[in-house]
Design a protein around this motif. Structure first.
Motif, PDB file in Angstrom:
ATOM      1  N   THR A   1       0.842  -1.190   0.000  1.00  0.00           N
ATOM      2  CA  THR A   1       0.000   0.000   0.000  1.00  0.00           C
ATOM      3  C   THR A   1       0.878   1.241   0.000  1.00  0.00           C
ATOM      4  O   THR A   1       2.050   1.196   0.357  1.00  0.00           O
ATOM      5  CB  THR A   1      -0.906   0.049   1.246  1.00  0.00           C
ATOM      6  OG1 THR A   1      -0.077   0.019   2.420  1.00  0.00           O
ATOM      7  CG2 THR A   1      -1.856  -1.134   1.274  1.00  0.00           C
ATOM      8  N   VAL A   2       0.309   2.340  -0.402  1.00  0.00           N
ATOM      9  CA  VAL A   2       1.002   3.619  -0.337  1.00  0.00           C
ATOM     10  C   VAL A   2       0.917   4.139   1.096  1.00  0.00           C
ATOM     11  O   VAL A   2      -0.172   4.209   1.673  1.00  0.00           O
ATOM     12  CB  VAL A   2       0.378   4.640  -1.305  1.00  0.00           C
ATOM     13  CG1 VAL A   2       1.077   5.989  -1.180  1.00  0.00           C
ATOM     14  CG2 VAL A   2       0.450   4.126  -2.745  1.00  0.00           C
ATOM     15  N   GLU A   3       2.050   4.502   1.670  1.00  0.00           N
ATOM     16  CA  GLU A   3       2.106   5.044   3.033  1.00  0.00           C
ATOM     17  C   GLU A   3       2.398   6.538   2.947  1.00  0.00           C
ATOM     18  O   GLU A   3       3.555   6.936   2.802  1.00  0.00           O
ATOM     19  CB  GLU A   3       3.176   4.333   3.860  1.00  0.00           C
ATOM     20  CG  GLU A   3       2.960   2.832   4.024  1.00  0.00           C
ATOM     21  CD  GLU A   3       1.732   2.510   4.854  1.00  0.00           C
ATOM     22  OE1 GLU A   3       1.229   3.411   5.556  1.00  0.00           O
ATOM     23  OE2 GLU A   3       1.262   1.364   4.798  1.00  0.00           O
ATOM     24  N   PRO A   4       1.381   7.383   3.030  1.00  0.00           N
ATOM     25  CA  PRO A   4       1.594   8.829   2.868  1.00  0.00           C
ATOM     26  C   PRO A   4       2.626   9.423   3.822  1.00  0.00           C
ATOM     27  O   PRO A   4       3.388  10.309   3.438  1.00  0.00           O
ATOM     28  CB  PRO A   4       0.198   9.415   3.110  1.00  0.00           C
ATOM     29  CG  PRO A   4      -0.727   8.321   2.700  1.00  0.00           C
ATOM     30  CD  PRO A   4      -0.053   7.059   3.130  1.00  0.00           C
ATOM     31  N   ALA A   5       2.668   8.936   5.058  1.00  0.00           N
ATOM     32  CA  ALA A   5       3.626   9.488   6.017  1.00  0.00           C
ATOM     33  C   ALA A   5       5.064   9.253   5.569  1.00  0.00           C
ATOM     34  O   ALA A   5       5.952  10.069   5.846  1.00  0.00           O
ATOM     35  CB  ALA A   5       3.398   8.872   7.395  1.00  0.00           C
ATOM     36  N   ALA A   6       5.315   8.155   4.851  1.00  0.00           N
ATOM     37  CA  ALA A   6       6.656   7.873   4.357  1.00  0.00           C
ATOM     38  C   ALA A   6       7.052   8.810   3.220  1.00  0.00           C
ATOM     39  O   ALA A   6       8.234   9.059   2.984  1.00  0.00           O
ATOM     40  CB  ALA A   6       6.748   6.420   3.899  1.00  0.00           C
ATOM     41  N   VAL A   7       6.060   9.330   2.518  1.00  0.00           N
ATOM     42  CA  VAL A   7       6.320  10.246   1.396  1.00  0.00           C
ATOM     43  C   VAL A   7       6.355  11.698   1.861  1.00  0.00           C
ATOM     44  O   VAL A   7       7.231  12.479   1.482  1.00  0.00           O
ATOM     45  CB  VAL A   7       5.250  10.073   0.298  1.00  0.00           C
ATOM     46  CG1 VAL A   7       5.504  11.037  -0.866  1.00  0.00           C
ATOM     47  CG2 VAL A   7       5.202   8.630  -0.191  1.00  0.00           C
ATOM     48  N   LEU A   8       5.399  12.060   2.719  1.00  0.00           N
ATOM     49  CA  LEU A   8       5.182  13.460   3.087  1.00  0.00           C
ATOM     50  C   LEU A   8       5.698  13.814   4.472  1.00  0.00           C
ATOM     51  O   LEU A   8       5.818  15.004   4.792  1.00  0.00           O
ATOM     52  CB  LEU A   8       3.681  13.771   3.043  1.00  0.00           C
ATOM     53  CG  LEU A   8       2.975  13.527   1.707  1.00  0.00           C
ATOM     54  CD1 LEU A   8       1.480  13.420   1.931  1.00  0.00           C
ATOM     55  CD2 LEU A   8       3.293  14.635   0.718  1.00  0.00           C
ATOM     56  N   GLY A   9       5.973  12.795   5.297  1.00  0.00           N
ATOM     57  CA  GLY A   9       6.186  13.050   6.710  1.00  0.00           C
ATOM     58  C   GLY A   9       4.835  13.069   7.417  1.00  0.00           C
ATOM     59  O   GLY A   9       3.795  13.275   6.803  1.00  0.00           O
ATOM     60  N   LYS A  10       4.850  12.883   8.728  1.00  0.00           N
ATOM     61  CA  LYS A  10       3.589  12.781   9.473  1.00  0.00           C
ATOM     62  C   LYS A  10       2.900  14.129   9.672  1.00  0.00           C
ATOM     63  O   LYS A  10       1.681  14.196   9.810  1.00  0.00           O
ATOM     64  CB  LYS A  10       3.852  12.144  10.840  1.00  0.00           C
ATOM     65  CG  LYS A  10       4.296  10.693  10.757  1.00  0.00           C
ATOM     66  CD  LYS A  10       4.507  10.117  12.153  1.00  0.00           C
ATOM     67  CE  LYS A  10       4.949   8.659  12.074  1.00  0.00           C
ATOM     68  NZ  LYS A  10       5.173   8.087  13.425  1.00  0.00           N
ATOM     69  N   LYS A  11       3.656  15.201   9.670  1.00  0.00           N
ATOM     70  CA  LYS A  11       3.088  16.510   9.980  1.00  0.00           C
ATOM     71  C   LYS A  11       2.034  16.914   8.956  1.00  0.00           C
ATOM     72  O   LYS A  11       2.271  16.884   7.756  1.00  0.00           O
ATOM     73  CB  LYS A  11       4.192  17.564  10.025  1.00  0.00           C
ATOM     74  CG  LYS A  11       3.706  18.936  10.474  1.00  0.00           C
ATOM     75  CD  LYS A  11       4.862  19.920  10.580  1.00  0.00           C
ATOM     76  CE  LYS A  11       4.374  21.287  11.044  1.00  0.00           C
ATOM     77  NZ  LYS A  11       5.491  22.273  11.141  1.00  0.00           N
ATOM     78  N   GLY A  12       0.876  17.304   9.443  1.00  0.00           N
ATOM     79  CA  GLY A  12      -0.180  17.824   8.581  1.00  0.00           C
ATOM     80  C   GLY A  12      -1.099  16.784   7.983  1.00  0.00           C
ATOM     81  O   GLY A  12      -2.007  17.131   7.219  1.00  0.00           O
ATOM     82  N   LEU A  13      -0.894  15.504   8.300  1.00  0.00           N
ATOM     83  CA  LEU A  13      -1.737  14.464   7.711  1.00  0.00           C
ATOM     84  C   LEU A  13      -2.932  14.090   8.579  1.00  0.00           C
ATOM     85  O   LEU A  13      -3.897  13.506   8.093  1.00  0.00           O
ATOM     86  CB  LEU A  13      -0.907  13.197   7.438  1.00  0.00           C
ATOM     87  CG  LEU A  13       0.136  13.295   6.326  1.00  0.00           C
ATOM     88  CD1 LEU A  13       0.798  11.951   6.126  1.00  0.00           C
ATOM     89  CD2 LEU A  13      -0.464  13.785   5.022  1.00  0.00           C
ATOM     90  N   ARG A  14      -2.868  14.430   9.841  1.00  0.00           N
ATOM     91  CA  ARG A  14      -3.950  14.055  10.735  1.00  0.00           C
ATOM     92  C   ARG A  14      -5.268  14.688  10.289  1.00  0.00           C
ATOM     93  O   ARG A  14      -5.305  15.853   9.884  1.00  0.00           O
ATOM     94  CB  ARG A  14      -3.618  14.503  12.161  1.00  0.00           C
ATOM     95  CG  ARG A  14      -4.542  13.920  13.221  1.00  0.00           C
ATOM     96  CD  ARG A  14      -4.126  14.366  14.603  1.00  0.00           C
ATOM     97  NE  ARG A  14      -4.936  13.739  15.640  1.00  0.00           N
ATOM     98  CZ  ARG A  14      -4.873  14.051  16.924  1.00  0.00           C
ATOM     99  NH1 ARG A  14      -4.016  14.984  17.336  1.00  0.00           N
ATOM    100  NH2 ARG A  14      -5.653  13.438  17.793  1.00  0.00           N
ATOM    101  N   TYR A  15      -6.326  13.918  10.316  1.00  0.00           N
ATOM    102  CA  TYR A  15      -7.682  14.324   9.943  1.00  0.00           C
ATOM    103  C   TYR A  15      -7.886  14.432   8.427  1.00  0.00           C
ATOM    104  O   TYR A  15      -8.996  14.710   7.988  1.00  0.00           O
ATOM    105  CB  TYR A  15      -8.081  15.662  10.581  1.00  0.00           C
ATOM    106  CG  TYR A  15      -7.992  15.675  12.079  1.00  0.00           C
ATOM    107  CD1 TYR A  15      -8.764  14.803  12.855  1.00  0.00           C
ATOM    108  CD2 TYR A  15      -7.139  16.547  12.743  1.00  0.00           C
ATOM    109  CE1 TYR A  15      -8.682  14.803  14.243  1.00  0.00           C
ATOM    110  CE2 TYR A  15      -7.051  16.554  14.121  1.00  0.00           C
ATOM    111  CZ  TYR A  15      -7.824  15.683  14.868  1.00  0.00           C
ATOM    112  OH  TYR A  15      -7.743  15.685  16.229  1.00  0.00           O
TER     113      TYR A  15
END
Length: 314
Positions: free
Chosen positions: A29-43
């Motif tokens: 699966t695509v893991e957005p946190a691995a691409v973008l970092g965790k900051k700003g992804l919540r919600y």
């Protein structure tokens, strides 16, 4: 002349145009946190996260985003997103909450995510892309329609750079609507005129040819044939393939990735560019949609060495 100068891919097991063109099916699966970092992804809903991944990759691939900074004028950079399902899970959750608990039960974190334009607006906000911003939800042809609108923005002078993203999430609500698993991924293109690309030293990855739109595959392809040279390969999905002329390879990306819906046309473009990167020659014709009320869109991509006269508007 309109060119493709960047590609971003965020599909399971494919993170570039070359990988997409060579892939035989989804892996992981695509893991957005691995691409973008965790900051700003919540919600943020899944469609928005996937769209952000593809957008970052296309901005980086094209040289518009270097060392954390935008290298061009953000006010001249447009964002177009194609997604038929998009944030439908958020919308359905909010509607159910209102029905069960009233408006007081709705989380303030969910409210902005219920906007139909949330994917496009989040991409623009994150990287300061302040040009025209548009979300298309236009049936199976939506992805190629988004590319066409991108070329229209460039030709009209409304923008110098256009980020085009196609994205579809895979979740229980989206599956229920389409009756099948979705690709759970995204792809993106950067469109520019050849003059703008040359001025900033960008590498042209493909040349955009004519686009046609009609109610059925055969007639729409025939209209395209009036202004374009014969293809060396087709990109088409599902029941559209049997309606195409015989004798050339047909790449059915939906058979590989699952239902692509509004992302189909953009993923087709990204895969065609991956083919050009790997040495494919000659124009590729893309077909999205079927004989239905939603209609069919076609588009031609040529390899970067091809510098023909501007095609007639179709």
């Amino acid at each position: 002349m309109i060119t493709v100068t960047g590609v971003g891919v965020a599909l399971p097991g494919a993170d570039s145009a070359t990988a997409l063109a060579a892939a035989t099916g989804p892996e992981g699966t695509v893991e957005p946190a691995a691409v973008l970092g965790k900051k700003g992804l919540r919600y943020k809903d899944r469609a928005t996260q996937l769209g952000l991944c593809a957008a970052l990759r296309v901005l980086t691939d094209s040289g518009l985003h270097v060392d954390g900074e935008l290298t061009v004028d953000g006010t001249r950079t447009a964002v177009l997103v194609s997604s038929n399902l998009g944030n439908v899970d958020t919308v359905c959750r909010v509607v159910k909450t209102i029905a069960d608990e009233g408006t007081h039960g709705v989380s303030p974190m969910d409210t902005p995510n219920a906007s139909s334009n949330i994917v496009a607006s989040e991409i623009a906000i994150r990287w300061g892309l302040k040009g025209p911003n548009l979300m298309l939800c236009n049936g199976p042809a939506s992805g190629l329609d988004a590319v066409r609108w991108g070329t229209a923005l460039l030709r009209s002078g409304r923008a110098d750079h256009v980020v085009v993203v196609g994205v579809e999430p895979d979740n229980e609500i989206a599956r229920g609507l389409v009756g099948a698993p979705l690709a759970d991924g995204a792809a993106a293109l950067l469109l520019e005129t050849d003059e703008v690309a040359a001025a900033r030293g960008a590498t042209v990855r493909a040349v955009v040819g004519a686009h046609t739109r009609g109610p059925d595959v055969a007639a729409t392809v025939a209209e395209l044939a009036e202004v374009e040279p014969e293809p060396t390969a087709w990109f088409a999905a599902g029941v559209a393939a049997p309606a195409l002329p015989k004798g050339l390879p047909v790449h059915d990306l939906a058979a590989v990735w699952g239902e692509l819906s509004g992302a189909l046309g953009v993923v087709q473009c990204a895969a065609a560019v991956g083919g050009f990167d790997a040495g494919a020659d000659g124009p590729m014709w893309l077909v999205a949609g079927t004989d239905s009320d939603d209609g069919v869109a076609t588009l031609v991509l040529r390899p970067p060495a091809a510098v023909p006269a501007e095609p007639a508007a179709v």
